[in-house]
Design a protein around this motif. Sequence first.
Motif, PDB file in Angstrom:
ATOM      1  N   ASN A  72     -19.649  10.447 -21.470  1.00 54.22           N
ATOM      2  CA  ASN A  72     -20.529   9.293 -21.288  1.00 54.22           C
ATOM      3  C   ASN A  72     -22.002   9.625 -21.409  1.00 54.22           C
ATOM      4  OD1 ASN A  72     -18.334   7.636 -20.868  1.00 54.22           O
ATOM      5  ND2 ASN A  72     -18.448   7.741 -18.639  1.00 54.22           N
ATOM      6  N   GLY A  73     -22.327  10.925 -21.453  1.00 54.20           N
ATOM      7  CA  GLY A  73     -23.713  11.321 -21.680  1.00 54.20           C
ATOM      8  C   GLY A  73     -24.337  12.155 -20.586  1.00 54.20           C
ATOM      9  N   LEU A  99     -26.767   1.792 -22.185  1.00 54.17           N
ATOM     10  CA  LEU A  99     -25.982   3.028 -22.079  1.00 54.17           C
ATOM     11  C   LEU A  99     -26.878   4.212 -21.730  1.00 54.17           C
ATOM     12  CD1 LEU A  99     -23.525   2.708 -25.126  1.00 54.17           C
ATOM     13  CD2 LEU A  99     -22.980   2.436 -22.696  1.00 54.17           C
ATOM     14  N   PHE A 115     -26.511   6.639 -18.468  1.00 50.83           N
ATOM     15  CA  PHE A 115     -26.235   8.079 -18.452  1.00 50.83           C
ATOM     16  C   PHE A 115     -27.367   8.857 -17.792  1.00 50.83           C
ATOM     17  CE2 PHE A 115     -28.338   8.941 -22.720  1.00 50.83           C
ATOM     18  CZ  PHE A 115     -29.004  10.112 -22.400  1.00 50.83           C
ATOM     19  N   ILE A 129     -25.880  10.722 -25.554  1.00 46.56           N
ATOM     20  CA  ILE A 129     -24.706   9.919 -25.861  1.00 46.56           C
ATOM     21  C   ILE A 129     -24.469   9.995 -27.367  1.00 46.56           C
ATOM     22  CG2 ILE A 129     -24.945   8.337 -23.912  1.00 46.56           C
ATOM     23  CD1 ILE A 129     -26.175   6.292 -25.835  1.00 46.56           C
ATOM     24  N   HIS A 140     -23.835   7.983 -30.667  1.00 48.26           N
ATOM     25  CA  HIS A 140     -23.980   6.646 -31.241  1.00 48.26           C
ATOM     26  C   HIS A 140     -23.873   6.751 -32.758  1.00 48.26           C
ATOM     27  CE1 HIS A 140     -25.249   2.521 -31.797  1.00 48.26           C
ATOM     28  NE2 HIS A 140     -26.209   2.921 -32.615  1.00 48.26           N
ATOM     29  N   LYS A 154     -25.846  12.362 -32.086  1.00 46.97           N
ATOM     30  CA  LYS A 154     -26.306  12.539 -30.715  1.00 46.97           C
ATOM     31  C   LYS A 154     -27.638  11.821 -30.506  1.00 46.97           C
ATOM     32  CE  LYS A 154     -24.178  17.112 -30.168  1.00 46.97           C
ATOM     33  NZ  LYS A 154     -24.436  18.550 -29.917  1.00 46.97           N
TER      34      LYS A 154
END
Length: 300
Positions: free
Chosen positions: A93-94, A196, A200, A251, A253, A257
Amino acid sequence: MEIQHNAFAKIIDNIHDGLYIVDKNRVITYWNKAAERITGFSAAEVTGHSCSENILTHIDSEGNSLCTGMCPLAETMADGIMRETEVYLHHKNGQRVPVSVRVTPLTDISGQVVGGIELFTDISSKSANVLKIKELEKLALLDHLTKLANRACVERELTGRLEEFCRYGNPFGIFLMDIDHFKNVNDTYGHDVGDLVLKFVAETFTANSRAFDLYGRWGGEEFIAVIRNITPEAHSKLGDRIRMLIENAYIIHDGKKLHVTISMGATIILKQDTMDSLVKRADTLLYQSKAEGRNRMTYG
């Protein structure tokens, strides 16, 4: 009594600690259920991949990357000596999660090293933070996106710590933190990705906090931490470690990264301080960090 192979495998798969096995080329050949729970990565996502592919991107307390060099597991495979240490792994999840690792060489019947085993334990204050979240939810003092204390809760905590300082002289400090260039994240990737990132970053705070400290969302992309019973030296060291952990978190995406950094103002309570003067001083130090290039902590 002889234990059947499948029974032994079931025991390993269901122990509380994460466990994985690599061959002599550091390719992951086994990944148990606890490893899935602690890291967020399934066995299917990591088995067959080499540690050097940097999936978990382990770093030490100084921010040094371990997976692409001589990590404790690689060192143990090289010299046959068991090791114990603490590192920070990358959760899917980061966020960065602190873990205690124990590594041992895997040998064949002739004693030749053919791989390695790493056992790792989540050492974050997770259970205490879960209870804290439940308490805050009951009192409507929770920021629902980040699951951190909201501003009203932080102000109440600061009031309590100031009263305690006046009565007993118990020191405390604060960090005021802001995500660098966060508007660019929202403008480039959209607000869903921005959310998000906020989550994180917040989860990295809580995973690496002491149970009696409080981290909160001060507003927007700005966060605050109230750190109890701390010396200036320890406060400064803690703040720089938090900054480093955020810098090394990310995270994924669109297959890439996405990293962010934070700028920070850090200060300790003074005799003449009010809540406003304490926060204002931290805010001034935060903007000094931004003016001097961001991704740094200014202490004062």
